[in-house]
Design a protein around this motif. Structure first.
Motif, PDB file in Angstrom:
ATOM      1  N   ALA A   1      38.076  35.270  30.016  1.00 38.74           N
ATOM      2  CA  ALA A   1      39.100  36.247  30.393  1.00 38.74           C
ATOM      3  C   ALA A   1      38.474  37.562  30.842  1.00 38.74           C
ATOM      4  O   ALA A   1      38.917  38.189  31.821  1.00 38.74           O
ATOM      5  CB  ALA A   1      40.059  36.480  29.213  1.00 38.74           C
ATOM      6  N   LEU A   2      37.434  38.008  30.110  1.00 39.75           N
ATOM      7  CA  LEU A   2      36.765  39.239  30.515  1.00 39.75           C
ATOM      8  C   LEU A   2      36.075  39.092  31.878  1.00 39.75           C
ATOM      9  O   LEU A   2      36.024  40.044  32.673  1.00 39.75           O
ATOM     10  CB  LEU A   2      35.751  39.652  29.450  1.00 39.75           C
ATOM     11  CG  LEU A   2      36.329  40.348  28.206  1.00 39.75           C
ATOM     12  CD1 LEU A   2      35.220  40.602  27.197  1.00 39.75           C
ATOM     13  CD2 LEU A   2      37.008  41.650  28.577  1.00 39.75           C
ATOM     14  N   ILE A   3      35.520  37.914  32.140  1.00 40.18           N
ATOM     15  CA  ILE A   3      34.860  37.686  33.446  1.00 40.18           C
ATOM     16  C   ILE A   3      35.869  37.781  34.574  1.00 40.18           C
ATOM     17  O   ILE A   3      35.602  38.366  35.641  1.00 40.18           O
ATOM     18  CB  ILE A   3      34.133  36.333  33.439  1.00 40.18           C
ATOM     19  CG1 ILE A   3      32.905  36.402  32.516  1.00 40.18           C
ATOM     20  CG2 ILE A   3      33.718  35.941  34.846  1.00 40.18           C
ATOM     21  CD1 ILE A   3      32.195  35.090  32.343  1.00 40.18           C
ATOM     22  N   VAL A   4      37.094  37.246  34.343  1.00 38.74           N
ATOM     23  CA  VAL A   4      38.127  37.325  35.378  1.00 38.74           C
ATOM     24  C   VAL A   4      38.534  38.774  35.615  1.00 38.74           C
ATOM     25  O   VAL A   4      38.704  39.232  36.755  1.00 38.74           O
ATOM     26  CB  VAL A   4      39.327  36.452  34.976  1.00 38.74           C
ATOM     27  CG1 VAL A   4      40.494  36.672  35.963  1.00 38.74           C
ATOM     28  CG2 VAL A   4      38.930  34.988  34.950  1.00 38.74           C
TER      29      VAL A   4
ATOM     30  N   GLN B   1      35.802  40.558  37.539  1.00 38.48           N
ATOM     31  CA  GLN B   1      35.797  40.197  38.958  1.00 38.48           C
ATOM     32  C   GLN B   1      36.905  40.917  39.718  1.00 38.48           C
ATOM     33  O   GLN B   1      36.719  41.319  40.872  1.00 38.48           O
ATOM     34  CB  GLN B   1      35.946  38.679  39.102  1.00 38.48           C
ATOM     35  CG  GLN B   1      34.709  37.909  38.666  1.00 38.48           C
ATOM     36  CD  GLN B   1      34.891  36.403  38.809  1.00 38.48           C
ATOM     37  OE1 GLN B   1      35.997  35.938  39.099  1.00 38.48           O
ATOM     38  NE2 GLN B   1      33.814  35.661  38.577  1.00 38.48           N
ATOM     39  N   GLU B   2      38.072  41.102  39.066  1.00 34.19           N
ATOM     40  CA  GLU B   2      39.133  41.860  39.713  1.00 34.19           C
ATOM     41  C   GLU B   2      38.727  43.316  39.915  1.00 34.19           C
ATOM     42  O   GLU B   2      39.057  43.949  40.923  1.00 34.19           O
ATOM     43  CB  GLU B   2      40.413  41.774  38.871  1.00 34.19           C
ATOM     44  CG  GLU B   2      41.018  40.377  38.808  1.00 34.19           C
ATOM     45  CD  GLU B   2      41.501  39.906  40.168  1.00 34.19           C
ATOM     46  OE1 GLU B   2      41.855  40.761  41.006  1.00 34.19           O
ATOM     47  OE2 GLU B   2      41.516  38.682  40.404  1.00 34.19           O
ATOM     48  N   GLU B   3      38.013  43.870  38.914  1.00 33.15           N
ATOM     49  CA  GLU B   3      37.543  45.237  39.044  1.00 33.15           C
ATOM     50  C   GLU B   3      36.481  45.364  40.147  1.00 33.15           C
ATOM     51  O   GLU B   3      36.452  46.357  40.900  1.00 33.15           O
ATOM     52  CB  GLU B   3      36.985  45.709  37.702  1.00 33.15           C
ATOM     53  CG  GLU B   3      36.409  47.122  37.709  1.00 33.15           C
ATOM     54  CD  GLU B   3      37.466  48.182  37.923  1.00 33.15           C
ATOM     55  OE1 GLU B   3      37.121  49.276  38.411  1.00 33.15           O
ATOM     56  OE2 GLU B   3      38.668  47.909  37.629  1.00 33.15           O
TER      57      GLU B   3
ATOM     58  N   ILE C   1      36.093  49.728  32.375  1.00 35.25           N
ATOM     59  CA  ILE C   1      36.461  49.161  31.056  1.00 35.25           C
ATOM     60  C   ILE C   1      36.180  47.672  30.987  1.00 35.25           C
ATOM     61  O   ILE C   1      35.578  47.194  30.015  1.00 35.25           O
ATOM     62  CB  ILE C   1      37.941  49.477  30.747  1.00 35.25           C
ATOM     63  CG1 ILE C   1      38.135  50.998  30.623  1.00 35.25           C
ATOM     64  CG2 ILE C   1      38.406  48.776  29.479  1.00 35.25           C
ATOM     65  CD1 ILE C   1      39.575  51.414  30.415  1.00 35.25           C
ATOM     66  N   PRO C   2      36.560  46.844  32.025  1.00 37.63           N
ATOM     67  CA  PRO C   2      36.260  45.404  31.887  1.00 37.63           C
ATOM     68  C   PRO C   2      34.756  45.124  31.827  1.00 37.63           C
ATOM     69  O   PRO C   2      34.310  44.272  31.054  1.00 37.63           O
ATOM     70  CB  PRO C   2      36.897  44.797  33.132  1.00 37.63           C
ATOM     71  CG  PRO C   2      37.942  45.771  33.542  1.00 37.63           C
ATOM     72  CD  PRO C   2      37.408  47.120  33.198  1.00 37.63           C
ATOM     73  N   LEU C   3      33.981  45.846  32.620  1.00 39.49           N
ATOM     74  CA  LEU C   3      32.540  45.609  32.609  1.00 39.49           C
ATOM     75  C   LEU C   3      31.915  46.114  31.314  1.00 39.49           C
ATOM     76  O   LEU C   3      30.960  45.525  30.793  1.00 39.49           O
ATOM     77  CB  LEU C   3      31.898  46.305  33.814  1.00 39.49           C
ATOM     78  CG  LEU C   3      32.237  45.713  35.181  1.00 39.49           C
ATOM     79  CD1 LEU C   3      31.626  46.562  36.287  1.00 39.49           C
ATOM     80  CD2 LEU C   3      31.738  44.281  35.286  1.00 39.49           C
ATOM     81  N   ASN C   4      32.434  47.211  30.762  1.00 39.51           N
ATOM     82  CA  ASN C   4      31.898  47.727  29.502  1.00 39.51           C
ATOM     83  C   ASN C   4      32.162  46.747  28.372  1.00 39.51           C
ATOM     84  O   ASN C   4      31.299  46.497  27.516  1.00 39.51           O
ATOM     85  CB  ASN C   4      32.524  49.094  29.208  1.00 39.51           C
ATOM     86  CG  ASN C   4      31.752  49.852  28.141  1.00 39.51           C
ATOM     87  OD1 ASN C   4      30.727  49.372  27.636  1.00 39.51           O
ATOM     88  ND2 ASN C   4      32.237  51.031  27.787  1.00 39.51           N
ATOM     89  N   LYS C   5      33.376  46.163  28.348  1.00 43.10           N
ATOM     90  CA  LYS C   5      33.679  45.165  27.326  1.00 43.10           C
ATOM     91  C   LYS C   5      32.818  43.913  27.504  1.00 43.10           C
ATOM     92  O   LYS C   5      32.384  43.283  26.532  1.00 43.10           O
ATOM     93  CB  LYS C   5      35.158  44.792  27.378  1.00 43.10           C
ATOM     94  CG  LYS C   5      36.091  45.917  26.929  1.00 43.10           C
ATOM     95  CD  LYS C   5      37.536  45.450  26.962  1.00 43.10           C
ATOM     96  CE  LYS C   5      38.491  46.571  26.498  1.00 43.10           C
ATOM     97  NZ  LYS C   5      39.911  46.137  26.516  1.00 43.10           N
TER      98      LYS C   5
END
Length: 657
Positions: free
Chosen positions: A561-564, A567-569, A615-619
């Motif tokens: 889920a984080l990878i998706v 990728q959107e970011e 935020i998505p990449l940091n997580k």
């Protein structure tokens, strides 16, 4: 001091002494001739040949002194009268030199004469050195005659010189205004004058007359006795009867010549001959059927080479000694017609019956004509000059308009977008070059190789494309028999020589092993085994590193889920190059463990402009952390896919070294 006195005695009246040793008392010559006129000059030596000293008077001063007289005693001086001068127009008035000459001119457009001889008279006027050329009129000549060159000084050359009477003599040729005149004789006055001036005359020559003019003056009366042969009877007897012969003309000795077939027709009605060419389908020749039109052909000419013109419109019976007749043609013998030699090898049935009845000839065995095979010259391929692809440059040797070399379309379609990638190291004596790492890509569709060097920060090397897509030949191959590198040549630890640079294969993509295992029948067992051993040892090292450092992460569902989300970011950051990012991480991982220090990881992301503050990449970075200050970058690189999956439907494996 006088020469007759002693060197030490003063020159006084009564003290003059004679030199008893002196015997010569003559004076030097002071008069001379120049251009036919007398003139005075200073003496060169003294009386009796004695030496003259430097301080002498000039001729002008001597003339002035000779005209001076003592003014006190005899009054004013009287000048001597000037010497008499006779100009040239008075001295040579009405004195003319006369020369007989001729010139020859060509007559190109006449069947009766090839050249023409024209007689002229050259006059030279001594009073002003002018010349005059006139041609005596010939009655009924039909030519404009009379004055050829008007009276004036004729130029001799381009330097401005003019003809002088010293340049004229018998038996010589002079050129005036592009026309050459031959001087053959002169009159009595001219001879006496030239001899008086010291010119030795050549012997006179005979004047040449025009042969055509002489022919017209004395015409030749020739009488031809009429023949007793009845040509009308010959026409009525042999009308529409033609002898047919089959012949060949061997023209192979000339450039682009060949052996060509002809049909010779001999018309019995009037003795004319016709030669027709035999054409074959698709022989590339224009269809001109008649080579020699129907006419009477001369066999021997009358010996009149001296007077007979070289080019005539028609040949009459007077110039021909013998014409071609039916008895001059025979099977198996060559015949020369208008300079071409034809070999008769067969004839038709009517011709056989005619010769059998007329001449009693029964041997008509046809001659077998053998075509000489064309000599095939071996094609010499020039050496390869290094420009372009070898196969593409070779097409220039086979055709004037080269065509592109044929490609294996089936292979290109089956292996489209299939690339085998290897990691290679440069083999060099320089320690800095040995640390450089390159990505070697082998394209299965066209067997080409490209080499890319990932840029390393602060290394002093720019990096980037090292070798464009091209086919690389193996060492020792020649342009005639070139052998190129194949996938079977890339084993772990093997050396590849690329245009003088040697590379050592150190690693390969997992896709290489998967592709070779699926096509094991096409690759040697040694190549496949080397890749298996390499990946097995790397897997063992990876498992050992994973067991030593436990991973602190969540479930695979949370990671996906984080990878998706990442990728959107990343879609908002279109400047990122996923290929360069993955290759940079692989290059930074020296031991291939898949684990990097967190400071090194963050510094690498900062150099590649990866937005780690999102935020998505940091997580995702926190989820990929394992242990203290350790990050598993393989899971992080899943957010940077290289492209769409292959056509087979299987996902493209990630690049792992």
């Amino acid at each position: 001091m006088s020469s007759e006195t002693g060197p030490g005695l003063p020159f006084l009246p009564g003290y003059a002494f004679r030199d008893p040793t002196k015997t010569a008392f003559h004076r030097s010559q002071t008069l001379g001739y120049k251009n036919g006129f007398a003139f005075s000059r200073l003496p060169t030596v003294g009386v009796g040949g004695e030496r003259l000293y430097a301080n002498q008077l000039s001729q002008a001063e001597l003339d002035e002194l000779s005209n001076q007289r003592p003014a006190l005693t005899y009054g004013p001086p009287r000048r001597a009268p000037p010497s008499g001068f006779v100009p040239a127009h008075v001295a040579f008035d009405k004195k003319i030199l006369r020369f007989d000459a001729y010139f020859q001119e060509d007559v190109p457009l006449s069947g009766e004469e090839r050249y023409r001889v024209r007689q002229v008279v050259i006059y030279y006027f001594l009073e002003d050195d002018s010349m005059y050329v006139i041609e005596p009129a010939v009655k009924n000549s039909g030519l404009p005659q009379g004055k050829h060159i008007r009276r004036h000084r004729v130029p001799k050359n381009e330097q401005g010189d003019h003809y002088h009477w010293k340049d004229l003599n018998r038996g010589i040729s002079i050129t005036m205004y592009g026309r050459t005149y031959r001087i053959v004789d002169c009159d009595r006055f001219t001879q006496v004058f030239l001899e008086s001036q010291g010119i030795e005359l050549n012997p006179p020559e005979k004047m040449i007359s025009d042969p055509y003019t002489e022919l017209r003056r004395m015409p030749e009366h020739t009488y031809v006795t009429p023949s007793d042969f009845d040509q009308l009877k010959q026409f009525l007897t042999y009308d529409k009867q033609v002898l047919r012969f089959y012949a060949t003309w061997d023209d192979t000795k000339s450039m682009f010549g060949e052996n060509r077939s002809y049909i010779i027709h001999y018309y019995l009605a009037d003795g004319t001959v016709e030669v027709r060419e035999v054409y074959k389908p698709n022989d590339g020749r224009d269809p001109f059927p008649v080579m020699i039109r129907r006419q009477r052909l001369p066999k021997a000419f009358v010996d009149k080479k001296k007077t007979f013109p070289s080019c005539v419109l028609e040949i009459s019976d007077q110039e021909v000694l013998e014409w071609y007749t039916a008895k001059d043609f025979a099977v198996g013998k060559p015949t020369t017609l208008l300079g071409r030699t034809f070999f008769i090898y067969d004839c038709d049935e009517f011709t056989r019956s005619f010769y059998r009845d007329k001449f009693g000839i029964t041997d008509f065995q046809p001659v077998e004509i053998k075509q000489k095979p064309l000599e095939k010259l071996p094609q010499v391929i020039p050496p390869y000059n290094g420009f372009g692809i070898l196969e593409d440059s070779l097409q220039n040797c086979f055709s004037l308009f080269p065509k592109p070399p044929q490609k294996d379309v089936i292979k290109m379609l089956e292996n489209d977008h299939k690339v085998l990638r290897y990691q290679v190291a440069l083999e060099s004596p320089n320690p800095e070059d040995r640390k450089r790492r390159f990505i070697l890509s082998y394209f299965l569709s066209n067997d080409m190789i490209s080499i890319y060097e990932p840029p390393v920060r602060n290394s002093g090397i720019i990096g980037g494309k090292y070798l464009a897509k091209t086919r690389v030949a193996k060492p020792g191959s020649t342009p005639d028999k070139a052998t190129y590198y194949e996938p079977s040549d890339f084993t772990i630890g093997s050396t590849i020589e690329v245009f003088g640079h040697r590379f050592v294969v150190t690693d390969a993509d997992e896709h290489v092993l998967n592709y070779m295992e699926s096509h094991a029948e096409s690759f040697p067992a040694a190549t496949l085994q080397s890749l298996r051993d390499h990946f097995r040892s790397r897997q063992v090292a990876k498992e050992t590193a994973s067991s030593d450092i436990p991973m602190l992460g969540s479930s695979n569902q949370e990671l996906d889920a984080l990878i998706v989300q990442a990728q959107e970011e990343l879609k908002l950051h279109k400047h990122l190059n996923n290929k360069n990012i993955q290759e940079a991480f692989l290059q930074c991982d020296k031991d291939g463990s898949g684990i990097l220090d967190k400071p090194t990881f963050l510094a690498l992301c900062n150099s590649l402009s990866v937005p780690t503050d999102a935020i998505p990449l940091n997580k995702l970075i926190d989820l990929c952390s394992c242990g203290e200050d350790k990050i598993n970058y393989h899971d992080f690189l899943r957010a940077f896919p290289l492209g769409s999956p292959p056509r087979s439907g299987r996902p493209r494996p990630a690049i792992k070294f």
